[in-house]
Design a protein around this motif. Structure first.
Motif, mmCIF file in Angstrom:
data_model
loop_
_atom_site.group_PDB
_atom_site.id
_atom_site.type_symbol
_atom_site.label_atom_id
_atom_site.label_comp_id
_atom_site.label_asym_id
_atom_site.label_seq_id
_atom_site.Cartn_x
_atom_site.Cartn_y
_atom_site.Cartn_z
ATOM 1 N N GLY A 500 10.767 -25.176 -61.717
ATOM 2 C CA GLY A 500 12.002 -24.903 -62.446
ATOM 3 C C GLY A 500 13.226 -25.455 -61.743
ATOM 4 N N GLU A 501 13.251 -25.382 -60.417
ATOM 5 C CA GLU A 501 14.386 -25.925 -59.667
ATOM 6 C C GLU A 501 14.447 -27.443 -59.801
ATOM 7 O OE1 GLU A 501 14.594 -22.463 -56.207
ATOM 8 O OE2 GLU A 501 13.382 -24.254 -55.920
ATOM 9 N N VAL A 518 20.105 -38.016 -75.372
ATOM 10 C CA VAL A 518 19.376 -37.238 -74.370
ATOM 11 C C VAL A 518 18.081 -36.740 -74.995
ATOM 12 C CG1 VAL A 518 19.431 -35.214 -72.861
ATOM 13 C CG2 VAL A 518 21.508 -36.563 -73.223
ATOM 14 N N LEU A 519 16.954 -37.064 -74.350
ATOM 15 C CA LEU A 519 15.629 -36.656 -74.823
ATOM 16 C C LEU A 519 15.071 -35.647 -73.828
ATOM 17 C CD1 LEU A 519 14.302 -40.273 -75.514
ATOM 18 C CD2 LEU A 519 15.305 -38.718 -77.203
ATOM 19 N N LEU A 520 14.931 -34.408 -74.250
ATOM 20 C CA LEU A 520 14.386 -33.354 -73.395
ATOM 21 C C LEU A 520 12.982 -33.034 -73.883
ATOM 22 C CD1 LEU A 520 17.457 -30.939 -73.044
ATOM 23 C CD2 LEU A 520 16.841 -32.925 -71.646
ATOM 24 N N ASP A 521 11.993 -33.589 -73.198
ATOM 25 C CA ASP A 521 10.593 -33.401 -73.594
ATOM 26 C C ASP A 521 10.023 -32.191 -72.856
ATOM 27 O OD1 ASP A 521 8.039 -33.582 -74.453
ATOM 28 O OD2 ASP A 521 7.588 -35.512 -73.519
ATOM 29 N N GLU A 522 10.281 -30.988 -73.431
ATOM 30 C CA GLU A 522 9.918 -29.728 -72.790
ATOM 31 C C GLU A 522 10.448 -29.703 -71.363
ATOM 32 O OE1 GLU A 522 5.965 -28.369 -73.347
ATOM 33 O OE2 GLU A 522 5.996 -28.720 -75.494
ATOM 34 N N ALA A 523 11.649 -30.235 -71.196
ATOM 35 C CA ALA A 523 12.259 -30.370 -69.877
ATOM 36 C C ALA A 523 12.781 -29.055 -69.336
ATOM 37 C CB ALA A 523 13.406 -31.378 -69.941
ATOM 38 N N LEU A 527 11.905 -22.895 -67.076
ATOM 39 C CA LEU A 527 13.071 -22.026 -66.960
ATOM 40 C C LEU A 527 12.892 -20.803 -67.849
ATOM 41 C CD1 LEU A 527 15.913 -24.707 -67.160
ATOM 42 C CD2 LEU A 527 14.751 -23.843 -65.121
ATOM 43 N N ASP A 528 13.595 -19.732 -67.525
ATOM 44 C CA ASP A 528 13.545 -18.566 -68.404
ATOM 45 C C ASP A 528 14.402 -18.844 -69.639
ATOM 46 O OD1 ASP A 528 16.320 -17.849 -67.907
ATOM 47 O OD2 ASP A 528 15.668 -17.056 -65.975
ATOM 48 N N PRO A 529 14.276 -18.026 -70.691
ATOM 49 C CA PRO A 529 15.000 -18.329 -71.943
ATOM 50 C C PRO A 529 16.509 -18.441 -71.768
ATOM 51 C CG PRO A 529 13.305 -16.673 -72.336
ATOM 52 C CD PRO A 529 13.367 -16.877 -70.849
ATOM 53 N N GLY A 625 3.467 -27.029 -54.175
ATOM 54 C CA GLY A 625 3.708 -26.176 -53.027
ATOM 55 C C GLY A 625 3.652 -24.699 -53.360
ATOM 56 N N ARG A 626 2.966 -24.369 -54.487
ATOM 57 C CA ARG A 626 2.833 -22.992 -54.972
ATOM 58 C C ARG A 626 4.180 -22.370 -55.275
ATOM 59 N NH1 ARG A 626 -2.201 -21.177 -54.755
ATOM 60 N NH2 ARG A 626 -1.499 -19.050 -55.077
ATOM 61 N N HIS A 627 5.160 -23.213 -55.598
ATOM 62 C CA HIS A 627 6.467 -22.700 -56.023
ATOM 63 C C HIS A 627 6.558 -22.795 -57.539
ATOM 64 C CE1 HIS A 627 8.118 -22.389 -51.970
ATOM 65 N NE2 HIS A 627 7.541 -23.534 -51.715
ATOM 66 N N VAL A 628 5.604 -22.232 -58.242
ATOM 67 C CA VAL A 628 5.562 -22.364 -59.694
ATOM 68 C C VAL A 628 6.463 -21.323 -60.322
ATOM 69 C CG1 VAL A 628 4.096 -22.281 -61.733
ATOM 70 C CG2 VAL A 628 3.224 -23.270 -59.629
ATOM 71 N N VAL A 629 7.381 -21.762 -61.168
ATOM 72 C CA VAL A 629 8.179 -20.830 -61.958
ATOM 73 C C VAL A 629 7.512 -20.737 -63.311
ATOM 74 C CG1 VAL A 629 10.410 -20.360 -62.980
ATOM 75 C CG2 VAL A 629 10.284 -21.370 -60.736
ATOM 76 N N ALA A 630 6.728 -19.691 -63.534
ATOM 77 C CA ALA A 630 5.981 -19.566 -64.774
ATOM 78 C C ALA A 630 6.846 -18.876 -65.811
ATOM 79 C CB ALA A 630 4.690 -18.799 -64.524
ATOM 80 N N HIS A 631 6.263 -18.601 -66.952
ATOM 81 C CA HIS A 631 7.027 -17.987 -68.041
ATOM 82 C C HIS A 631 6.885 -16.469 -68.003
ATOM 83 C CE1 HIS A 631 7.495 -22.018 -69.459
ATOM 84 N NE2 HIS A 631 6.191 -22.173 -69.408
ATOM 85 N N GLY A 632 6.740 -15.965 -66.863
ATOM 86 C CA GLY A 632 6.606 -14.561 -66.585
ATOM 87 C C GLY A 632 6.504 -14.459 -65.084
ATOM 88 N N PRO A 633 5.883 -13.432 -64.569
ATOM 89 C CA PRO A 633 5.698 -13.376 -63.113
ATOM 90 C C PRO A 633 4.915 -14.571 -62.620
ATOM 91 C CG PRO A 633 5.220 -11.248 -64.132
ATOM 92 C CD PRO A 633 5.399 -12.241 -65.247
#
Length: 653
Positions: A500-501, A518-523, A527-529, A625-633
């Protein structure tokens, strides 16, 4: 950058003068070992063993051992400094290769990215180590010779200088012949690539003799360049013999003369140690490393890093963030790509295209575009017509694998349609004029080693004012991250950033670019909503911006002026409210979105689009690097069911 490879190389080193000084400092520490290699044994003999003082002799030898340990430490620290030089070079070469591949649809870009860049990286690292090792070893050895007796330098110095001068004189001709050999080899490989698939036709038309003659000419040409390269290689052997081995012979032959003139036995032994243990190995490494690898590096850099024009520098980086889109995505075992025939309905309720104004060309225009991954594959997009006026805001939705990312790749010029035309701002895609007017940010955002300001200004031909940079950071919601990193001048380690960063960095970079499309392909998928909404609204409010969003959440579609629904058998086009009335697929996709925190909407499926690369989906994402920002925890993988399900019409299964 202007000028040849050598000039650009000097500029590259000059910008990193602090790293060069650090490397030189540790090399001086390493050179202390070289100095003691001859000096300590000489003193151990003259002042110790030959004088009947064995203890003093052992002390001098112990000092030589300490010098070995000190030199090993200096070598280890020098490797770290070399890494600080090599990795920025690799980053710059990757930028150039991907940028050229995007601008020119260069099929050789993949080879440059996967092979030639790594060759350049490894070769450059070896050359830096070999060159600085020879330079500091020679200084340490020559200083030791002078400290033992200046007469020793008179014997060793002239042949050493002659050998190095002869070797230096061969470098440029050797590089030219190395390049000629590579060109001839590539020509032969290209010829074989054309001949082998057509052997049956060659036999049927009776063209065997002509093809054989053409092939023989190319083989002879490669053989001639190989022989020329070998002839110049002989001079390298001669330079090694003159500079490294001749001094040994001269020292032995001149030993009586030197002893008669006051040179001690220990000093003579020390001089032999300098030549055999330091100068000869260093010169051998220099000749073999710089002679072969140096010429190869020169050739590779000429191919990978031609000096870009200012316009190319401004437009090229759009491709860096989309390097993963340079070709068809890998097929999953047993997977079948859904067919997406896209015929825009004429009725306004089902999505007639937005009309363009008469005074300006459309921001984006697709006319009867058809695309398939291969000549015999079913079309992913078929007969698609779409027109967007400047300032429009479009969301693209549909099941996974239906062609959403393929559509953005066609608009960006990363893929070419089988039929039809794509225009951006009136310029035909692909072209430099079209590339200058669009920026594509994919799911996997590109961040390179450098300062935060360098990353954010990556799409700009010239550095922007810091106030403008900070305004962009604030607009897309990147302020807390920039503050945590330490501001625009802070160094960025890509591996230390979460997915996410990295997306926030890429979004701010796109915001700072001059591209109006600007083309945002699930860019914003990581990130959170709330962060996603802030970033999208920043582009909606950015003056003169036309925004196309491959939506990951229903909130993105609701914010858009129009929504394009791709379903594999046609398309629907209209506002959110219109499509809820007329498109069963869109209603199904909206229903599959689960409500999220604070009234937002969360995807009910970990991302997986056959047109793209897996974005997130739990812990342990390769390279993250296991720094995954998922869509929940972090680490939580949610159940299937979002608009990207991959089942028929977005259904589950």
């Amino acid at each position: 950058m202007r000028g040849g490879v050598g000039v650009r190389g000097l500029r590259f080193l000059w910008v990193r003068w602090r790293v060069v000084l650090r490397l030189a400092g540790w090399s001086v520490v390493e050179a202390g070992q070289t100095f003691l290699t001859g000096y300590a044994p000489a003193r151990a003999l003259d002042q110790g063993f030959l004088a009947g003082r064995a203890g003093l002799g052992l002390a001098w030898l112990a000092l030589a051992g300490v010098g070995v340990l000190l030199g090993a430490y200096g070598t280890a620290r020098a490797y770290a400094a070399v890494a600080a030089l090599v990795e920025p070079l690799r980053d710059r070469l990757v930028e150039r290769v991907v940028g050229r591949g995007v601008r020119e649809a260069d099929g050789a870009a993949l080879s440059g990215l996967t092979q030639q860049v790594e060759i350049a990286r490894d070769t450059f690292a070896g050359l830096v180590m070999v060159s600085r090792s020879f330079a500091f070893t020679a200084v340490g050895a020559l200083a030791g010779l002078v400290s033992l007796d200046p007469l020793l330098l008179l014997v060793v110095g002239p042949p050493l200088l002659a050998g190095v001068a002869l070797f230096a004189a061969t470098l440029r001709p050797l590089a030219r012949r190395q390049e000629a050999y590579l060109v001839a080899d590539e020509a032969l490989a290209h010829h074989w690539g054309a001949v082998c698939p057509g052997l049956r036709d060659i036999t049927a038309t009776g063209a065997e003799e002509r093809i054989a003659a053409d092939t023989g000419d190319r083989i002879d040409a490669e053989l001639g360049t190989a022989r020329a390269l070998a002839h110049w290689g002989v001079l390298r052997v001669a330079s090694l013999a003159i500079g490294g081995q001749l001094p040994i012979v001269l020292l032995l032959a001149a030993a009586p003369w030197l002893l008669d003139r006051g040179v001690t036995t220990g000093a003579l032994v020390g001089a032999l140690a300098y030549v055999t243990q330091s100068l000869l190995p260093a010169l051998r490494n220099l000749v073999h490393g710089l002679g072969t690898s140096g010429s190869r590096l020169t050739v590779v850099l000429r191919r990978l890093a031609p000096a870009p024009s200012r316009r190319e520098a401004a437009t090229g980086p759009c491709g860096q963030d989309s390097s993963r889109d340079a070709g068809p995505p890998p097929a999953r075992p047993g997977a079948r790509r859904p067919r997406a025939s896209a015929t825009t309905p004429a009725a306004p309720a089902t999505g007639s295209p937005l009309p363009a104004t008469s005074s300006t060309p459309p921001a984006l225009a697709l006319n009867a575009v058809t695309f398939a991954y291969g000549p015999t594959a079913a079309p992913v997009i078929e007969d698609l017509d779409l027109t967007l006026r400047p300032g429009a805001h479009l969301a693209v939705v549909g099941p996974s694998g239906i062609g959403k990312s393929t559509l953005t790749a066609l608009v960006a010029g990363l893929l070419r349609p089988r039929q039809g035309t794509v225009r951006v701002g009136g310029a035909t895609v692909p072209s430099a004029a079209a590339a200058a007017q669009r920026v594509l940010i994919p799911q996997e955002a590109y961040v390179f080693t450098g300062t935060l300001a360098e990353n954010l200004g990556h799409f700009r031909p010239d550095p922007g004012p810091e106030a403008e940079l900070l305004a962009a950071v604030d607009a897309v919601g990147m302020g807390p991250l920039a503050e945590r990193l330490g501001g625009p001048g802070a160094r960025v380690d890509p591996a230390a950033l979460s997915a996410g960063e990295r997306q926030l960095v890429a979004l701010a970079r796109a915001y700072l670019s001059y591209a109006p499309l600007v083309l945002l392909d699930e860019a914003t998928c990581h990130l959170d909503p709330q962060a996603e909404e802030r970033a999208e609204r920043a582009f909606m409010e950015r003056p003169g911006t036309t925004l196309v969003v491959v939506a990951h959440r229903i909130s993105s579609a609701r914010r858009a002026e129009r929504v394009l629904v791709m379903d594999g058998t046609g398309t629907a086009y209209g506002t959110h409210a219109e499509l809820m009335r007329v498109s069963a697929l869109y209603r199904d996709l909206v229903g599959s979105w689960a409500p999220g925190p604070a009234g937002g909407s969360e995807p009910a499926l970990a991302l997986r689009d056959a047109d793209r690369v897996d974005a997130v989906a739990g812990p342990g994402l390769a390279g993250d690097g296991r720094h995954v920002v998922a869509h929940g925890p972090v680490g939580q993988v949610q159940a299937p069911g979002d608009l990207g399900d991959g089942g028929p019409l977005g259904g589950k299964g």
